[in-house]
Motif scaffolding. Structure first.
Motif, mmCIF file in Angstrom:
data_model
loop_
_atom_site.group_PDB
_atom_site.id
_atom_site.type_symbol
_atom_site.label_atom_id
_atom_site.label_comp_id
_atom_site.label_asym_id
_atom_site.label_seq_id
_atom_site.Cartn_x
_atom_site.Cartn_y
_atom_site.Cartn_z
ATOM 1 N N ASN A 19 0.786 -1.223 0.000
ATOM 2 C CA ASN A 19 0.000 0.000 0.000
ATOM 3 C C ASN A 19 0.825 1.284 0.000
ATOM 4 O O ASN A 19 0.268 2.372 -0.081
ATOM 5 C CB ASN A 19 -0.929 0.018 1.215
ATOM 6 N N ARG A 20 2.133 1.176 0.114
ATOM 7 C CA ARG A 20 2.986 2.363 0.171
ATOM 8 C C ARG A 20 2.915 3.170 -1.122
ATOM 9 O O ARG A 20 2.896 4.393 -1.098
ATOM 10 C CB ARG A 20 4.431 1.917 0.437
ATOM 11 N N ARG A 21 2.881 2.491 -2.249
ATOM 12 C CA ARG A 21 2.860 3.181 -3.533
ATOM 13 C C ARG A 21 1.488 3.813 -3.775
ATOM 14 O O ARG A 21 0.459 3.221 -3.457
ATOM 15 C CB ARG A 21 3.154 2.207 -4.671
ATOM 16 N N VAL A 33 6.476 7.912 2.487
ATOM 17 C CA VAL A 33 7.684 7.508 3.211
ATOM 18 C C VAL A 33 7.352 7.179 4.667
ATOM 19 O O VAL A 33 8.242 6.959 5.482
ATOM 20 C CB VAL A 33 8.763 8.621 3.101
ATOM 21 N N GLY A 34 6.075 7.114 5.004
ATOM 22 C CA GLY A 34 5.685 6.816 6.382
ATOM 23 C C GLY A 34 5.719 5.337 6.715
ATOM 24 O O GLY A 34 5.972 4.484 5.871
ATOM 25 N N VAL A 44 7.319 6.662 11.821
ATOM 26 C CA VAL A 44 7.225 7.799 10.899
ATOM 27 C C VAL A 44 5.774 7.926 10.438
ATOM 28 O O VAL A 44 5.156 6.962 9.995
ATOM 29 C CB VAL A 44 8.154 7.596 9.687
ATOM 30 N N ARG A 45 5.239 9.113 10.563
ATOM 31 C CA ARG A 45 3.831 9.344 10.238
ATOM 32 C C ARG A 45 3.563 9.154 8.740
ATOM 33 O O ARG A 45 4.362 9.544 7.900
ATOM 34 C CB ARG A 45 3.420 10.771 10.615
ATOM 35 N N TRP A 46 2.419 8.566 8.447
ATOM 36 C CA TRP A 46 1.938 8.489 7.078
ATOM 37 C C TRP A 46 1.383 9.859 6.662
ATOM 38 O O TRP A 46 0.930 10.642 7.486
ATOM 39 C CB TRP A 46 0.834 7.448 6.956
ATOM 40 N N GLY A 47 1.413 10.097 5.371
ATOM 41 C CA GLY A 47 0.759 11.278 4.823
ATOM 42 C C GLY A 47 1.455 12.586 5.111
ATOM 43 O O GLY A 47 0.859 13.651 4.936
ATOM 44 N N GLU A 180 16.031 -0.497 6.820
ATOM 45 C CA GLU A 180 14.731 0.010 6.378
ATOM 46 C C GLU A 180 14.921 1.111 5.325
ATOM 47 O O GLU A 180 14.183 1.178 4.332
ATOM 48 C CB GLU A 180 13.941 0.568 7.559
ATOM 49 N N ILE A 181 15.897 1.993 5.554
ATOM 50 C CA ILE A 181 16.156 3.076 4.601
ATOM 51 C C ILE A 181 16.581 2.499 3.255
ATOM 52 O O ILE A 181 16.116 2.936 2.194
ATOM 53 C CB ILE A 181 17.233 4.027 5.149
ATOM 54 N N ALA A 182 17.478 1.513 3.296
ATOM 55 C CA ALA A 182 17.953 0.891 2.061
ATOM 56 C C ALA A 182 16.823 0.162 1.340
ATOM 57 O O ALA A 182 16.758 0.165 0.105
ATOM 58 C CB ALA A 182 19.098 -0.065 2.362
ATOM 59 N N ALA A 183 15.922 -0.450 2.095
ATOM 60 C CA ALA A 183 14.793 -1.151 1.483
ATOM 61 C C ALA A 183 13.855 -0.163 0.810
ATOM 62 O O ALA A 183 13.330 -0.427 -0.282
ATOM 63 C CB ALA A 183 14.054 -1.974 2.537
ATOM 64 N N ASP A 184 13.634 0.992 1.460
ATOM 65 C CA ASP A 184 12.791 2.017 0.838
ATOM 66 C C ASP A 184 13.441 2.530 -0.447
ATOM 67 O O ASP A 184 12.771 2.681 -1.476
ATOM 68 C CB ASP A 184 12.565 3.174 1.808
ATOM 69 N N TYR A 185 14.727 2.790 -0.388
ATOM 70 C CA TYR A 185 15.477 3.240 -1.562
ATOM 71 C C TYR A 185 15.362 2.226 -2.695
ATOM 72 O O TYR A 185 15.145 2.596 -3.864
ATOM 73 C CB TYR A 185 16.929 3.450 -1.137
ATOM 74 N N ALA A 186 15.463 0.939 -2.360
ATOM 75 C CA ALA A 186 15.447 -0.115 -3.375
ATOM 76 C C ALA A 186 14.099 -0.236 -4.080
ATOM 77 O O ALA A 186 14.024 -0.787 -5.188
ATOM 78 C CB ALA A 186 15.823 -1.450 -2.743
ATOM 79 N N LEU A 187 13.036 0.285 -3.474
ATOM 80 C CA LEU A 187 11.722 0.233 -4.114
ATOM 81 C C LEU A 187 11.688 0.992 -5.430
ATOM 82 O O LEU A 187 10.802 0.776 -6.261
ATOM 83 C CB LEU A 187 10.651 0.798 -3.168
ATOM 84 N N SER A 188 12.645 1.883 -5.634
ATOM 85 C CA SER A 188 12.660 2.671 -6.870
ATOM 86 C C SER A 188 13.051 1.841 -8.090
ATOM 87 O O SER A 188 12.840 2.283 -9.224
ATOM 88 C CB SER A 188 13.625 3.857 -6.738
#
Length: 257
Positions: A19-21, A33-34, A44-47, A180-188
């Protein structure tokens, strides 16, 4: 458990990843990025903070969906020439536009060579940007730290490198783990494939010497590890770049729940 951008509750990592995308037809790398765990067990807050590729193509239903998110501030990290070439996010009442260009060498001057270690190449380019563009990166994080600017969208061209650094530094300052930061980055990576297909459909060609449009998690891990080796902590780097302790406190107060 955290509340998602549409008010839905996220109860596990898989749900967050699904659901992040936020899908748009004219943008391919737009996401919230929440939801990540940060300092003191807070989340980290959503929205509040979004990241994307360039929103200059928004129109019609896409623009309506964008407006519905209630974004107040768009931070554009592109070069002036890129803004001139493509244009900016459409103007809207109540939407502030901030153009920040973190100074950095054109990657064409340090071309990627086929077969080269991609994570190492990217981490080195990010380290260069963190040096020459420190003031711009800190300015962007400072805007994110100001609650009156939220929700904020940060973007560049593809939404993976300059945007990845600003979001990575922000998440690190919030106490989110490197993994977690690297995983978020990798989503690109997935989004970059869609961006590349769209780019090819326009008849344009990627410049020679640019690296593949992928975001291996190791590149971000290397960058963050080596940044700390040089500066102590990510917060120390941001302070040296111009962020104040008050801004760091404000960042945590309004982006962590």
């Amino acid at each position: 458990m955290g509340r998602g951008p549409a008010g839905r509750y996220r109860v596990d990592v898989d749900a967050i990843e699904v659901n992040r995308r936020i899908p748009f037809s004219a943008m391919f790398n737009f996401r919230d990025v929440g939801g990540y765990p940060g300092h003191d067990g807070r989340t980290v807050r959503w929205g509040r903070l979004y990241r994307s590729d360039s929103p200059h193509r928004l129109d019609g239903a896409d623009l309506e969906a964008f407006t519905a998110l209630g974004i107040r501030t768009v931070i554009d990290l592109r070069r002036p020439s890129e803004v001139e070439r493509d244009g900016r996010v459409p103007e809207q009442d109540g939407l502030a536009y901030r153009h920040i260009h973190p100074e950095h060498v054109d990657w064409g001057e340090r071309p990627y060579r086929q077969g080269e270690d991609l994570p190492r190449y990217l981490a080195d380019r990010y380290a260069d940007l963190a040096d020459t563009g420190a003031a711009g990166l800190a300015e962007a994080v400072g805007l994110i730290a100001d609650e009156t600017n939220a929700p904020v969208l940060v973007h560049c061209v593809a939404g993976k490198d300059r945007t990845g650094l600003v979001c990575g530094l922000t998440l690190a300052a919030l106490g989110v783990s490197d993994a977690e930061i690297a995983a978020d980055y990798a989503l690109s990576t997935e989004a970059a494939a869609q961006f590349q297909a769209w780019f090819a459909s326009t008849g344009q060609q990627m410049r020679a010497g640019l690296p593949p449009l992928t975001t291996p998690a190791t590149a971000m891990t290397l960058f963050l590890t080596e940044l700390r080796q040089r500066y102590g902590t990510v917060a120390d780097y941001l302070r040296r770049a111009g962020l104040t302790d008050a801004q760091l406190t404000a960042l945590r107060e309004h982006l962590l729940e």
